[in-house]
Structure formats: C-alpha cells, structure tokens
Design a protein around this motif. Sequence first.
Motif, short mmCIF file in Angstrom:
data_model
loop_
_atom_site.label_atom_id
_atom_site.label_comp_id
_atom_site.label_asym_id
_atom_site.label_seq_id
_atom_site.Cartn_x
_atom_site.Cartn_y
_atom_site.Cartn_z
N VAL A 290 0.84 -1.19 0.00
CA VAL A 290 0.00 0.00 0.00
C VAL A 290 0.88 1.25 0.00
N ILE A 291 0.29 2.37 -0.38
CA ILE A 291 0.95 3.67 -0.24
C ILE A 291 0.76 4.11 1.21
N SER A 292 1.80 4.65 1.83
CA SER A 292 1.66 5.06 3.24
C SER A 292 2.23 6.44 3.46
N VAL A 293 1.59 7.17 4.35
CA VAL A 293 2.08 8.46 4.83
C VAL A 293 2.08 8.38 6.36
N ILE A 294 3.26 8.51 6.96
CA ILE A 294 3.41 8.42 8.40
C ILE A 294 3.98 9.74 8.92
N ALA A 295 3.28 10.39 9.81
CA ALA A 295 3.74 11.67 10.37
C ALA A 295 4.64 11.43 11.57
N GLU A 296 5.65 12.29 11.72
CA GLU A 296 6.57 12.22 12.86
C GLU A 296 7.04 13.63 13.20
N VAL A 297 6.91 14.01 14.47
CA VAL A 297 7.30 15.37 14.88
C VAL A 297 8.77 15.48 15.25
N ASN A 298 9.40 14.35 15.58
CA ASN A 298 10.80 14.37 16.02
C ASN A 298 11.73 14.15 14.83
N PRO A 299 12.51 15.16 14.43
CA PRO A 299 13.38 15.01 13.25
C PRO A 299 14.39 13.88 13.38
N LYS A 300 14.88 13.63 14.60
CA LYS A 300 15.88 12.56 14.78
C LYS A 300 15.27 11.19 14.53
N ALA A 301 14.04 11.01 14.97
CA ALA A 301 13.36 9.73 14.71
C ALA A 301 13.15 9.52 13.22
N THR A 302 12.75 10.59 12.53
CA THR A 302 12.56 10.50 11.08
C THR A 302 13.86 10.15 10.38
#
Length: 693
Positions: A290-302
């Motif tokens: 599937v196509i996925s979009v996952i949001a993350e607020v922490n730049p280090k985690a991304t």
Amino acid sequence: MNHPKRVVFFWLTLRNNTFLVVMATTDFKKMILEGIPGTLPAPKPYDPTLNHAPKRKDILSPEEKRLAIRNALRYFPVHFHRILADEFARELYSTGRIYMYRFRPDYEIKARHIDDFPHNSRHAAAIMMMISNNLDIAVAQHPHELITYGGNGSVFQNWAQYRLAMKYLAEMTDEQTLAVYSGHPMGLFPSQKDAPRLVVTNGMVIPNYSSHDHWERFNALGVSQYGQMTAGSYMYIGPQGIVHGTTITILNACRKLQSKNKNGELRLFVSSGLGGMSGAQPKAAVIAGVISVIAEVNPKATETRFSQGWVDEVITDMDKLIKRVNVARKENRVVSIAYQGNIVDIWEQFARNNIRIDIGSDQTSLHNPWAGGYYPAGISFEESAKLISSDPERFKELVRESLKRQVKAINIHCERGTYFFDYGNAFLLEASRAGADILDSKGNFKYPSYVEDIMGPMCFDFGFGPFRWVCCSNDPADLEITDKIAAETLIGILKNSPQEIKQQLSDNIHWIQEAARNRLVVGSQARILYADSEGRIAIAKAFNSAIKNGIISAPVVIGRDHHDVSGTDSPYRETSNIRDGSKFTADMAVQNVIGDSFRGATWVSLHNGGGVGWGEVINGGFGMVLDGSEEAEKKLNLMLHWDVNNGIARRSWARNSGAIFAIEREMKRTPGLNVTMPYIADDEIIEEALRHL
C-alpha cells in the motif's frame, strides 16, 4: 564456563590483529565483572546526536527529593557520596530522574556472540546478550536514559542497576536465580537447574496506585519503572518486532475493504509515529503493498528510520506531500512517505483537499500522553518538549485540544469511507478522556481496536501470535538458516492444516520467505513470525536439533512479544474482543508467567503497563535458550504448549468461536489436555427470564 576455542579462532583467522581482538574481549569481560567500579569514572559528556528522554515534570516534594537522592546513593560506597549527592541532585533537577550518567560504561553496548560475555552459565550469557541489544544505540529510543521504546519503556532505571545486573549474570551458575525488581537486581538466590535463571517484575504496584502521577513519583524516587512489554523483559528485537504484526494488520484491513477496490487501485494508509515501535509502519505498509504516509514530529526519529531504509521518502511541506500522494496514486506505485510534522495537520489538510484515505490509524505513544508520548498540533516539537516540565497543565490542555481536532478530522474521513482503527496505543481512550467526539449513541467507541476487528478473531483466538527468536552467535549466516528451517516447517504444517487457519499460515510463509530481502534486522540477528502452538513447537524443535547437529553454530533464544494470545490482559487491546465481562481481569497474564516458569522458561517477566499505559494492562513474557540438549526439547514442548493454550482456553470460555474451534482441535491432539468448555445460552431464553421479573 568460558570457551577458549573462540580465542583460537581469532588467532587462526586474524593473525596480525589477534592481540588487539583478544585484549578488547578481555577488557570487555573485566569491565562487566567489575560491576560498580572501585574508583569513580569520569563524568560522561552529553551526546547531542542521540535521542534523549524529555525532562520529566517536577513532581516530588522537597522531602521526596531527599529520599530519591538517598535511594540512589545506596548503590555506592560512602566515600563517593559527597560528589555523587551533588551530581544526582542536579540530574534530578535537570531531567526529573537520576540516571547516573557518569556510570554509563565505556564499551559499546550491543548484541555480541554469546561467548564474548563472561559467564559461568551459558543461559545467563544469552540474557546478557539480550539486555545489550535492548540498549544498543541503533535499537533503543533513548539509550542513555536506558529507554528502549514507547517514550518510557525502561530496561533499567539507572546505570548502577545495569552494571549490577550484568555482573550478577556473569557470575551466576545454573543453580542460581537472579531476581530483578523494576530494574533493581535484588540478588542471586540458590535455585535449581530447571528453574528460571531470571525473574523480572516491572511496575507491580498496589492497584490503587497506578495513575500517571503515581508512575512519575515512583520512577523519580527510583523504586519502580515502566518496563513496557519487551523493554523491561529484555526481549525487544527492534522495530522488526512489530513490522510483522503491522503487516498482517494492514493486509487484513485491506481484505475487509476488498469489495470496494474492484479496479485494483492501491490503498492509502495514514498513521503517525516513527519511533521504536511505530517506526515499523512504513516498512510494513510497503510489504503489504500500500501507499503510506506516516507523520513524525521528532526530526531525529525521522532521520533514523530514513537512514535505516524503513521509509522511502521524507517530505516537510504539506503542499508537496499532497502532490506526492496524488502522483503515487496516479502511478499506482507503492511508496512509504514520512511527513516531518504533526499528524493532525495531515488529517485536516487531506480532508480539505479531498485526499481519500482508505485505512487510518495512530501509533503515537498515547499511553504516555503527558510526558512526550503525544505532541500537540499548533506548536513546535521543541516548544512541546519544554512545556512538558515547565508548564505541564498547559501542555495537557494543548494535548486535549489536539486530540479533539484529530478526531474531528478523522470523523470526516470515515464518513467518506475511511476504515479507521485504534492501534492499541490508547488513542480512543485518551481521545474520549479529552472530550473528543469519539463515542457513539450508546457510549461505545465509534471505531474498533485492531484486536477487536482483526488480530483477536483472525489470529489470537486461533492461537497465532508473535513468536520470535535471536541467534546467539550474532551471525547473519545462522539467521539465514533459521529462516529456511522456519519456512520449511510451516510449509509442512500447511499441507494438513484445516481451512480455518490456512490464510494465517500462508501469510506467514510468505513473510518468512521474504524476510531477508526486506532488510528487517536492526541490532541482534533476530526474526519474528506469527505461529500457533503447533508451529512454535515444531520450529523450536527443528532449531534445537540443528544446534545439536552443528547446523546452527550457537544457541538460539526463543521468546515472543507480550502482545500475544495468552501473555497480556488489556481490555482496550489484547483482550478487547473478550466480551464475557472478564476483560478487566488479569488472571490469564499472571497464570501464564507462573506456568511458563515451572515448565522450563529461562527467564520470565511480569509487568504493570505496556502499550496502552500504566494501570491499564498486566502483561508477561518469557525467554528460553535452545542449546541443542534433550532438556531443552522437553522444556520447549511443555512450555510453548501452555504459553499459547492457556490463552486459547480463556478465550474459548469467553465463547469466542475461533478459540472454541482451536481448543477442541488441541484437545483431540494432546493427551492430558482437558479444558472446561462453555455451554452457549439462547438469547431468547434469557430475555424471557428477564421479562418475568
């Protein structure tokens, strides 16, 4: 007992580098055996390149702060106290906890070959390897704060506990057991060879003392900790541990929507979180197609997930994100996208721009909403991190408002056809507590837990759950062999399996055959798949035989996620599809740990809290070392059978149809198994009886 052959192996293969290798191994073993050092190590510099736990709120009274420092000092000789008292007071002020950073060891903490750890018991060495993997900087979320995942899932409370535990394990014999109370090594006690080498409990407080503030207070005092599930039980294997379950969940969510997808267009999955557990989502979405979009607020985690190849692309601009999703849809091409920003903005902006979301969920750590588990929309990540400690009431207000906005946008999408489910992170629970529009006219949640709709009736009721293993050689070649053994074993079982479980077996065969290609390993050489008791026992027996015959070069640790058939009592997740009124009881999890311990587990653990929050769940787990011995085969048969069928029996008694099928089938196959079965009452008879009142 140590194994000098390994040193000889280095001599034969490395020659000129032998001295350095032997010295490094020798020094490492000496540092483990040192425990609490006799001289104060130098203070450790702060490493800004790593993720660090947010500052916890100032919750202790002045007298409690004195007690916290006094509690911390008891690990050290009194001549250290003047220096350490001042240092620990500053740590308590600056972080809200006493982590004892100075005592973080100088060696690299990571999974190594079992024989690189000093030991008298090889089973204890395997436990040391597992602890080390949990704290590997490539694996752990906040490694210097000894937190593996979930924002507060701790392996130990402080570095003194780590040092003592490793020393005890290095000294332990096969006739001793180490007791660990919420990270604190209580000590080695005389035991017997068939008993567990380690018994761990985390957060087991008196029931009336399980609020969020109680956890903050007890943890700040240094007397209890939140072990999550596999953090404080030393069975975490990186985000791979949840990739499989997430893949199964997304696949089955797509199947629920299959009738609405006749043109073969790819589904769009939207969720949030790229941390320790939630970081598995984009990888699982790709595997599920599937196509996925996952949001993350922490730049280090991304950045961590992007560098590890767990997400394909990173986008920071909402307009660009919308365009990219439209292109992926038009091209019908699988892609995983990380949005560096807040999930609330995605739900709202996708609604305004008529971006169809097929499947939606959330994997922020909402079991821990006030201490960094959820970051509110409208303010930056950095601002939020400061507010957690500087103005906790304001932070709570912002979280509640953000949850209301998120639910409002989710409701719009669901009216347009989105299938939304709670991913067991307490999203529905905390949203309801925030006053969001999340309840129906009867006062129930509008949306199901993924266990209610998918994992419970499709997997857990039939005994399928997250069986995992770790190669103690830390050699990829051994992992490759175990993958082949597991696949061949499941293929053999599939041939004679009933129709009711063919889909589960087929999904897992495909998974394990593709596992190496999907680059799932982070840290230890580990693997996971979903299997029932028949599959788990057959795979474990095949591993044990391969170790005995030298096909696999070293022991293998088997275990599971606590998120399983029997291991966890959690009314909003694992046991949410148990509807006989018993989902708020915890007999199953406690019985499971007790039963595992006398049936052969190498270590067992029992936790308050995990996944959905402190006070909301009781969960237990185990680890077992397969060393090729006859004793190991006997133990694995007994323990794995109980570890699964305990839960199936409870689910059957709750009248779950899949579990009734599974336990009746098991009773026919297993001599000595005699489970109490329910009689099914006719609803009309009950209604008639009530009308007579």
